[in-house]
Scaffold this motif. Structure first.
Motif, PDB file in Angstrom:
ATOM      1  N   GLY A 183      60.129  52.195  93.778  1.00 20.95           N
ATOM      2  CA  GLY A 183      58.731  52.578  93.627  1.00 20.95           C
ATOM      3  C   GLY A 183      58.240  53.513  94.701  1.00 20.95           C
ATOM      4  N   THR A 184      58.688  53.309  95.932  1.00 21.38           N
ATOM      5  CA  THR A 184      58.242  54.152  97.046  1.00 21.38           C
ATOM      6  C   THR A 184      59.365  55.032  97.589  1.00 21.38           C
ATOM      7  OG1 THR A 184      58.694  52.372  98.620  1.00 21.38           O
ATOM      8  CG2 THR A 184      56.452  52.521  97.724  1.00 21.38           C
ATOM      9  N   ASN A 185      60.521  55.007  96.944  1.00 22.80           N
ATOM     10  CA  ASN A 185      61.656  55.806  97.388  1.00 22.80           C
ATOM     11  C   ASN A 185      61.319  57.288  97.298  1.00 22.80           C
ATOM     12  OD1 ASN A 185      64.218  57.406  96.715  1.00 22.80           O
ATOM     13  ND2 ASN A 185      65.004  55.522  97.598  1.00 22.80           N
ATOM     14  N   LYS A 186      61.703  58.053  98.313  1.00 24.33           N
ATOM     15  CA  LYS A 186      61.375  59.481  98.359  1.00 24.33           C
ATOM     16  C   LYS A 186      62.598  60.384  98.228  1.00 24.33           C
ATOM     17  CE  LYS A 186      57.012  58.758  99.269  1.00 24.33           C
ATOM     18  NZ  LYS A 186      56.091  58.728  98.194  1.00 24.33           N
ATOM     19  N   SER A 187      63.804  59.803  97.994  1.00 21.51           N
ATOM     20  CA  SER A 187      64.987  60.649  97.963  1.00 21.51           C
ATOM     21  C   SER A 187      65.728  60.646  96.628  1.00 21.51           C
ATOM     22  CB  SER A 187      65.952  60.262  99.095  1.00 21.51           C
ATOM     23  OG  SER A 187      66.339  58.912  98.956  1.00 21.51           O
ATOM     24  N   VAL A 188      65.704  59.565  95.882  1.00 17.49           N
ATOM     25  CA  VAL A 188      66.428  59.501  94.607  1.00 17.49           C
ATOM     26  C   VAL A 188      65.671  60.310  93.556  1.00 17.49           C
ATOM     27  CG1 VAL A 188      67.234  57.996  92.747  1.00 17.49           C
ATOM     28  CG2 VAL A 188      67.427  57.248  95.128  1.00 17.49           C
ATOM     29  N   ILE A 189      66.374  61.279  92.949  1.00 16.46           N
ATOM     30  CA  ILE A 189      65.733  62.084  91.905  1.00 16.46           C
ATOM     31  C   ILE A 189      66.329  61.828  90.521  1.00 16.46           C
ATOM     32  CG2 ILE A 189      64.989  63.909  93.479  1.00 16.46           C
ATOM     33  CD1 ILE A 189      67.379  65.570  92.435  1.00 16.46           C
ATOM     34  N   SER A 190      67.512  61.203  90.466  1.00 13.46           N
ATOM     35  CA  SER A 190      68.168  60.940  89.192  1.00 13.46           C
ATOM     36  C   SER A 190      68.578  59.474  89.118  1.00 13.46           C
ATOM     37  CB  SER A 190      69.400  61.843  89.046  1.00 13.46           C
ATOM     38  OG  SER A 190      70.024  61.612  87.800  1.00 13.46           O
ATOM     39  N   LEU A 191      68.256  58.823  88.001  1.00  9.61           N
ATOM     40  CA  LEU A 191      68.596  57.421  87.796  1.00  9.61           C
ATOM     41  C   LEU A 191      69.378  57.304  86.495  1.00  9.61           C
ATOM     42  CD1 LEU A 191      68.268  54.435  88.633  1.00  9.61           C
ATOM     43  CD2 LEU A 191      66.142  54.418  87.299  1.00  9.61           C
ATOM     44  N   ASN A 192      70.647  56.913  86.599  1.00 12.96           N
ATOM     45  CA  ASN A 192      71.510  56.769  85.434  1.00 12.96           C
ATOM     46  C   ASN A 192      71.956  55.316  85.337  1.00 12.96           C
ATOM     47  OD1 ASN A 192      73.496  56.795  83.469  1.00 12.96           O
ATOM     48  ND2 ASN A 192      74.406  58.701  84.167  1.00 12.96           N
ATOM     49  N   LEU A 193      71.428  54.616  84.333  1.00  9.10           N
ATOM     50  CA  LEU A 193      71.798  53.221  84.092  1.00  9.10           C
ATOM     51  C   LEU A 193      72.493  53.073  82.738  1.00  9.10           C
ATOM     52  CD1 LEU A 193      68.603  51.414  85.435  1.00  9.10           C
ATOM     53  CD2 LEU A 193      70.861  51.473  86.483  1.00  9.10           C
ATOM     54  N   THR A 194      73.229  54.081  82.328  1.00  9.50           N
ATOM     55  CA  THR A 194      73.917  54.085  81.048  1.00  9.50           C
ATOM     56  C   THR A 194      74.772  52.838  80.863  1.00  9.50           C
ATOM     57  OG1 THR A 194      73.988  56.488  80.962  1.00  9.50           O
ATOM     58  CG2 THR A 194      75.625  55.336  79.647  1.00  9.50           C
ATOM     59  N   ASP A 195      74.681  52.259  79.672  1.00 12.25           N
ATOM     60  CA  ASP A 195      75.575  51.180  79.235  1.00 12.25           C
ATOM     61  C   ASP A 195      75.519  49.947  80.125  1.00 12.25           C
ATOM     62  OD1 ASP A 195      77.297  50.042  77.432  1.00 12.25           O
ATOM     63  OD2 ASP A 195      79.092  50.989  78.242  1.00 12.25           O
ATOM     64  N   ASN A 196      74.299  49.492  80.424  1.00 13.95           N
ATOM     65  CA  ASN A 196      74.127  48.303  81.254  1.00 13.95           C
ATOM     66  C   ASN A 196      73.424  47.156  80.539  1.00 13.95           C
ATOM     67  OD1 ASN A 196      75.070  48.521  84.140  1.00 13.95           O
ATOM     68  ND2 ASN A 196      74.108  50.514  83.832  1.00 13.95           N
ATOM     69  N   ASP A 197      73.010  47.359  79.297  1.00 21.45           N
ATOM     70  CA  ASP A 197      72.348  46.309  78.521  1.00 21.45           C
ATOM     71  C   ASP A 197      71.149  45.700  79.244  1.00 21.45           C
ATOM     72  OD1 ASP A 197      74.209  46.718  76.492  1.00 21.45           O
ATOM     73  OD2 ASP A 197      75.551  45.146  77.217  1.00 21.45           O
ATOM     74  N   ILE A 198      70.312  46.548  79.815  1.00 13.98           N
ATOM     75  CA  ILE A 198      69.152  46.035  80.557  1.00 13.98           C
ATOM     76  C   ILE A 198      68.083  45.458  79.627  1.00 13.98           C
ATOM     77  CG2 ILE A 198      69.539  47.601  82.493  1.00 13.98           C
ATOM     78  CD1 ILE A 198      67.077  49.209  81.463  1.00 13.98           C
ATOM     79  N   GLY A 199      68.076  45.857  78.374  1.00 11.95           N
ATOM     80  CA  GLY A 199      67.128  45.330  77.397  1.00 11.95           C
ATOM     81  C   GLY A 199      65.684  45.650  77.727  1.00 11.95           C
ATOM     82  N   ASP A 200      64.796  44.992  77.010  1.00 14.13           N
ATOM     83  CA  ASP A 200      63.367  45.226  77.210  1.00 14.13           C
ATOM     84  C   ASP A 200      62.902  44.783  78.591  1.00 14.13           C
ATOM     85  OD1 ASP A 200      62.889  46.398  74.726  1.00 14.13           O
ATOM     86  OD2 ASP A 200      62.445  44.486  73.765  1.00 14.13           O
ATOM     87  N   ASP A 201      63.420  43.659  79.077  1.00 15.49           N
ATOM     88  CA  ASP A 201      62.996  43.167  80.394  1.00 15.49           C
ATOM     89  C   ASP A 201      63.324  44.173  81.491  1.00 15.49           C
ATOM     90  OD1 ASP A 201      61.952  40.859  79.319  1.00 15.49           O
ATOM     91  OD2 ASP A 201      63.717  39.628  79.782  1.00 15.49           O
ATOM     92  N   GLY A 202      64.531  44.724  81.465  1.00 10.35           N
ATOM     93  CA  GLY A 202      64.913  45.725  82.465  1.00 10.35           C
ATOM     94  C   GLY A 202      64.098  46.996  82.323  1.00 10.35           C
ATOM     95  N   ALA A 203      63.832  47.401  81.075  1.00  5.57           N
ATOM     96  CA  ALA A 203      63.026  48.604  80.840  1.00  5.57           C
ATOM     97  C   ALA A 203      61.610  48.417  81.369  1.00  5.57           C
ATOM     98  CB  ALA A 203      63.007  48.950  79.357  1.00  5.57           C
ATOM     99  N   LEU A 204      61.052  47.223  81.184  1.00  7.89           N
ATOM    100  CA  LEU A 204      59.700  46.955  81.679  1.00  7.89           C
ATOM    101  C   LEU A 204      59.665  46.943  83.206  1.00  7.89           C
ATOM    102  CD1 LEU A 204      58.609  44.257  79.077  1.00  7.89           C
ATOM    103  CD2 LEU A 204      57.757  46.607  79.264  1.00  7.89           C
ATOM    104  N   ALA A 205      60.714  46.437  83.831  1.00 10.51           N
ATOM    105  CA  ALA A 205      60.788  46.468  85.295  1.00 10.51           C
ATOM    106  C   ALA A 205      60.860  47.913  85.785  1.00 10.51           C
ATOM    107  CB  ALA A 205      62.003  45.681  85.781  1.00 10.51           C
ATOM    108  N   LEU A 206      61.648  48.740  85.113  1.00 14.69           N
ATOM    109  CA  LEU A 206      61.717  50.165  85.480  1.00 14.69           C
ATOM    110  C   LEU A 206      60.370  50.851  85.254  1.00 14.69           C
ATOM    111  CD1 LEU A 206      65.220  51.139  84.100  1.00 14.69           C
ATOM    112  CD2 LEU A 206      64.522  51.040  86.496  1.00 14.69           C
ATOM    113  N   ALA A 207      59.696  50.487  84.184  1.00 13.52           N
ATOM    114  CA  ALA A 207      58.382  51.066  83.894  1.00 13.52           C
ATOM    115  C   ALA A 207      57.411  50.773  85.032  1.00 13.52           C
ATOM    116  CB  ALA A 207      57.853  50.522  82.572  1.00 13.52           C
TER     117      ALA A 207
END
Length: 115
Positions: free
Chosen positions: A2-26
């Motif tokens: 949330g406060t990270n200032k260096s990561v510009i790309s996030l790739n979580l391909t094929d991790n089965d995060i589901g709706d719960d993981g998507a909501l946490a990322l949101a």
């Protein structure tokens, strides 16, 4: 992230995060100002996760690329993403290939892209 200032790309391909993981990322995307590229391909994200991401991207001003290929997003999630596209001015690339989007969702996205 949330406060990270260096990561510009996030790739979580094929991790089965589901709706719960998507909501946490949101929740993270609401405050993150550096991530520009998000790849959530093949994660079993459904309508609820897509709605959460769409809501976050209504206010996020850094994300330009969103890949939601090969998930379980249906019309409700697609319509939420369509509504986000109307107000979001930074997304330039969105991939929704291989989901469960029907006619209503496709029409909503088409309408959003025409505004």
């Amino acid at each position: 992230l949330g406060t990270n200032k260096s990561v510009i790309s996030l790739n979580l391909t094929d991790n089965d995060i589901g709706d719960d993981g998507a909501l946490a990322l949101a929740n993270m995307l609401v405050s993150n100002e550096t991530i520009t590229d998000i790849n959530l391909r093949t994660n079993k994200i459904g309508d609820d996760g897509a709605k959460g991401i769409a809501t976050a991207l209504c206010t996020n001003k850094s994300v330009t690329t969103l890949n939601l290929t090969d998930n379980d997003i249906g019309d409700d999630g697609a319509l939420a993403l369509a509504n986000m596209l109307v107000s979001n001015e930074t997304i330039t690339d969105i991939n929704l290939r291989t989901n469960k989007i029907g006619d209503d969702g496709a029409k909503g996205i088409a309408t959003a892209l025409c505004t």
